[in-house]
Write an enzyme that holds these catalytic residues in place. Sequence first.
Site, mmCIF file in Angstrom:
data_model
loop_
_atom_site.group_PDB
_atom_site.id
_atom_site.type_symbol
_atom_site.label_atom_id
_atom_site.label_comp_id
_atom_site.label_asym_id
_atom_site.label_seq_id
_atom_site.Cartn_x
_atom_site.Cartn_y
_atom_site.Cartn_z
ATOM 1 N N ASP A 1 0.832 -1.210 0.000
ATOM 2 C CA ASP A 1 0.000 0.000 0.000
ATOM 3 C C ASP A 1 0.867 1.261 0.000
ATOM 4 O O ASP A 1 1.994 1.253 0.480
ATOM 5 C CB ASP A 1 -0.919 -0.019 1.233
ATOM 6 C CG ASP A 1 -2.091 0.940 1.090
ATOM 7 O OD1 ASP A 1 -2.377 1.376 -0.040
ATOM 8 O OD2 ASP A 1 -2.710 1.260 2.115
ATOM 9 N N LEU B 1 10.708 -20.179 -5.325
ATOM 10 C CA LEU B 1 9.706 -19.329 -4.665
ATOM 11 C C LEU B 1 8.343 -19.436 -5.360
ATOM 12 O O LEU B 1 8.256 -19.341 -6.585
ATOM 13 C CB LEU B 1 10.189 -17.869 -4.711
ATOM 14 C CG LEU B 1 9.244 -16.825 -4.134
ATOM 15 C CD1 LEU B 1 9.270 -16.853 -2.606
ATOM 16 C CD2 LEU B 1 9.614 -15.418 -4.621
ATOM 17 N N HIS C 1 2.194 3.758 -8.971
ATOM 18 C CA HIS C 1 1.976 2.322 -9.241
ATOM 19 C C HIS C 1 3.166 1.731 -10.000
ATOM 20 O O HIS C 1 3.573 0.601 -9.759
ATOM 21 C CB HIS C 1 0.692 2.123 -10.038
ATOM 22 C CG HIS C 1 -0.551 2.459 -9.256
ATOM 23 N ND1 HIS C 1 -0.755 2.019 -7.974
ATOM 24 C CD2 HIS C 1 -1.645 3.198 -9.572
ATOM 25 C CE1 HIS C 1 -1.924 2.467 -7.532
ATOM 26 N NE2 HIS C 1 -2.483 3.189 -8.478
#
Length: 262
Positions: free
Chosen positions: A36, A147, A53
Amino acid sequence: MGVLLIMVVKGNAVDKLDYNGIDCARIPEHIAIIMDGNGRWARKRHRPRPYGHRAGMEALRRIIEVCADLGVRILTVYAFSTENWKRPSEEVNFLMNLLVEYVNRELGALQDKNVRIRVLGMVEQLEPRIQQEIKRATRVTAENTGLVLNIALNYGGRAEIIEAARRAATLVSQGELTVDGIDEGTFSRLLFTEGLPDPDLLIRTAGEMRVSNFLLWQIAYTELWVTEVLWPDFSKDDLIRAIIDYQKRERRFGAIDVGKGR
Ligand code: IPE
Ligand code: IPE
Ligand code: MG
């Protein structure tokens, strides 16, 4: 020969120093992140929200790399919530296009790092071209053993639980599951996170003390860590700080005297 050995040992020591203070034997297996603060990061620079963003995407690239290096097994990132549709359509479109761009640009590098991509969320509600990119990314990386990168996209914890309840009801009506057979184990397997352990550590950047509909079922006993750092600024050092704090905590899971868990 002896000298060479010392150099090798020293070399390792230098590597370890990079992750100063981390107990490498107790790295959280599953880290979840609420990424965030992109908008606030842009506003501070008097730039439009998309600028934030885009910077956030760079932060994600960095953090994936560090997680892979540290041996974190699963990283789950909140990319777009079921509530984020409330934003202006230009911002929603920008975020969706950014995702396609990210996959196009990073797929090769993720593949090289042995990262497996999964997407959690109501994928079928997304535009067909977005669905195609998701399918491609998950297919291309399906056999990777490193991962696991879960991208929560059009994800909402409540929607996920409702979807699982519907699936359980369907299975019962088809005679494939009994009502008594619905327990925490079977229910977990009907969630988007099927087969994955719950997060050990949930990080939220940009300071809000809330979970914003993220992984409601899965974070029952997850350790929470909130930082004021805005997501585009979130660095390797911040992640290390979070892990070190996590490693100092005693996880009790409602019991007493369990000693130090993971
Ligand atoms: C997080 O940053 C990214 C998404 C929710 C997609 P925000 O866009 O929420 O940034 P702030 O909270 O407005 O700073
Ligand atoms: C949570 O951030 C969602 C993502 C990071 C994708 P929001 O910015 O949407 O959360 P609220 O609105 O502050 O709770
Ligand atoms: Mg926000």
